[in-house]
Scaffold this motif. Sequence first.
Motif, PDB file in Angstrom:
ATOM      1  N   GLN A  56      -2.627  14.718   1.925  1.00 33.11           N
ATOM      2  CA  GLN A  56      -3.212  13.530   2.660  1.00 33.11           C
ATOM      3  C   GLN A  56      -2.752  12.323   2.497  1.00 33.11           C
ATOM      4  N   LEU A  57      -2.093  11.982   1.200  1.00 32.08           N
ATOM      5  CA  LEU A  57      -1.611  10.838   0.729  1.00 32.08           C
ATOM      6  C   LEU A  57      -0.247  10.522   1.724  1.00 32.08           C
ATOM      7  N   ARG A  58       0.562  11.778   2.018  1.00 26.03           N
ATOM      8  CA  ARG A  58       1.737  11.557   2.795  1.00 26.03           C
ATOM      9  C   ARG A  58       1.422  11.184   4.079  1.00 26.03           C
ATOM     10  N   ARG A  59       0.376  11.978   4.694  1.00 25.51           N
ATOM     11  CA  ARG A  59      -0.155  11.692   5.975  1.00 25.51           C
ATOM     12  C   ARG A  59      -0.693  10.346   6.126  1.00 25.51           C
ATOM     13  N   LYS A  60      -1.338   9.481   5.150  1.00 29.88           N
ATOM     14  CA  LYS A  60      -1.694   8.235   5.143  1.00 29.88           C
ATOM     15  C   LYS A  60      -0.515   7.292   5.021  1.00 29.88           C
ATOM     16  N   ARG A  61       0.523   7.754   4.157  1.00 34.92           N
ATOM     17  CA  ARG A  61       1.681   6.843   4.249  1.00 34.92           C
ATOM     18  C   ARG A  61       2.337   6.852   5.538  1.00 34.92           C
ATOM     19  N   GLU A 120       3.661   4.010  10.538  1.00 38.07           N
ATOM     20  CA  GLU A 120       3.756   3.903  12.068  1.00 38.07           C
ATOM     21  C   GLU A 120       2.833   2.804  12.693  1.00 38.07           C
ATOM     22  N   GLY A 121       1.789   2.472  11.845  1.00 32.77           N
ATOM     23  CA  GLY A 121       1.143   1.276  12.281  1.00 32.77           C
ATOM     24  C   GLY A 121       1.701   0.078  12.261  1.00 32.77           C
ATOM     25  N   ASP A 128       3.491   5.923  -3.096  1.00 36.74           N
ATOM     26  CA  ASP A 128       4.710   6.367  -3.636  1.00 36.74           C
ATOM     27  C   ASP A 128       4.510   6.608  -4.911  1.00 36.74           C
ATOM     28  N   ARG A 129       4.029   5.343  -5.684  1.00 37.99           N
ATOM     29  CA  ARG A 129       3.728   5.686  -7.276  1.00 37.99           C
ATOM     30  C   ARG A 129       2.895   6.843  -7.467  1.00 37.99           C
ATOM     31  N   VAL A 130       1.771   7.068  -6.980  1.00 40.27           N
ATOM     32  CA  VAL A 130       0.784   7.799  -7.149  1.00 40.27           C
ATOM     33  C   VAL A 130       1.619   9.248  -6.858  1.00 40.27           C
ATOM     34  N   LEU A 131       2.154   9.416  -5.960  1.00 43.27           N
ATOM     35  CA  LEU A 131       2.922  10.651  -5.676  1.00 43.27           C
ATOM     36  C   LEU A 131       3.891  11.108  -6.627  1.00 43.27           C
ATOM     37  N   GLN A 132       4.438  10.183  -7.213  1.00 43.36           N
ATOM     38  CA  GLN A 132       5.438  10.157  -8.390  1.00 43.36           C
ATOM     39  C   GLN A 132       5.114  10.537  -9.804  1.00 43.36           C
ATOM     40  N   PHE A 133       3.830   9.708  -9.950  1.00 40.80           N
ATOM     41  CA  PHE A 133       3.484  10.110 -11.351  1.00 40.80           C
ATOM     42  C   PHE A 133       1.961  10.650 -11.617  1.00 40.80           C
ATOM     43  N   ASP A 174       0.865  -1.366   0.017  1.00 38.29           N
ATOM     44  CA  ASP A 174      -0.093  -0.089   0.123  1.00 38.29           C
ATOM     45  C   ASP A 174       0.727   1.393   0.038  1.00 38.29           C
ATOM     46  N   VAL A 175       1.980   1.205   0.721  1.00 39.59           N
ATOM     47  CA  VAL A 175       2.747   2.256   0.761  1.00 39.59           C
ATOM     48  C   VAL A 175       3.515   2.534  -0.641  1.00 39.59           C
TER      49      VAL A 175
END
Length: 277
Positions: free
Chosen positions: A36-41, A46-47, A22-27, A17-18
């Motif tokens: 929000q995605l970075r927060r979820k990451r 942490e989980g 990362d792929r979404v953030l990159q492309f 999932d991480v």
Amino acid sequence: MLAARIAIEDGLCLLLDVDDIDRVLQFSPPQDGGIQLRRKRQMLLEGLAASLQLVDPLGKSGHAVGLAPNDDLVFLRLVSLPKGRKLLFRYIQLLFPGGELARIVCMAIFRHLRFLFGGLPSDKGAAETTIDLAKTVSTCVNGMDLRALSACLVAVVCSSEQPPLRPLGSPAGDGASIILKSVLERATELLTDPHVAGKCSMPNRALWQASFDEFFSLLTKYCLSKYETIIQSIFSQTQPGTEIISSESTRAISREMPVELLRASLPHTDEHQRSFY
């Protein structure tokens, strides 16, 4: 061990999932810049740390807290399996090297260097995973600040396990030495590079020196003990003779003594400590 295997599979799925994030953030970065995605990451990472039940010895306040004997039990159960070690090195690859989470994970590893790197598994795949783990931790260390490096050395010194201090290239495994050498060399870089040395505060410098002094004491005690063992072994196997003993001891020292760690320690030693050399 069924629970451990299930936890490992869950952890690997979480890391996928991480990877997706990362792929979404990159492309295909979202309009909000990916906040929000970075927060979820970060929450996912942490989980996973929470599921590994990793304890932060420094505590949230930054002050040291004691560790109970069973605090690392879940972590050790998972990394006792080759796939658990694969999970661990994939996890570290996704962490920010200078972040607190990376420090917490690495401190757990430094507390258990013998458990993780005491010997190479006979299975080729498991051995490669152990080697990959050492390389990944070494890479992570190269992004740490002086405070985190100090914490890692403290974890070694305070561990109930004697770390396997071997020369690089040892057939028994050199993962622990690779990692420790990276810590020492990274600290040398931070303290001597004029571009970054000014960012090392006096308290952090003092913390590093205190941590190093304890580690160097552990290292030299090990080396002296190893040297005595080498000499006794040579005397028991050969006829006494200065040239023979000197030649045999030189070969044995290069084969069994962690000379690379001693060399990497040199920039951090004082005059008294250098007398050991």
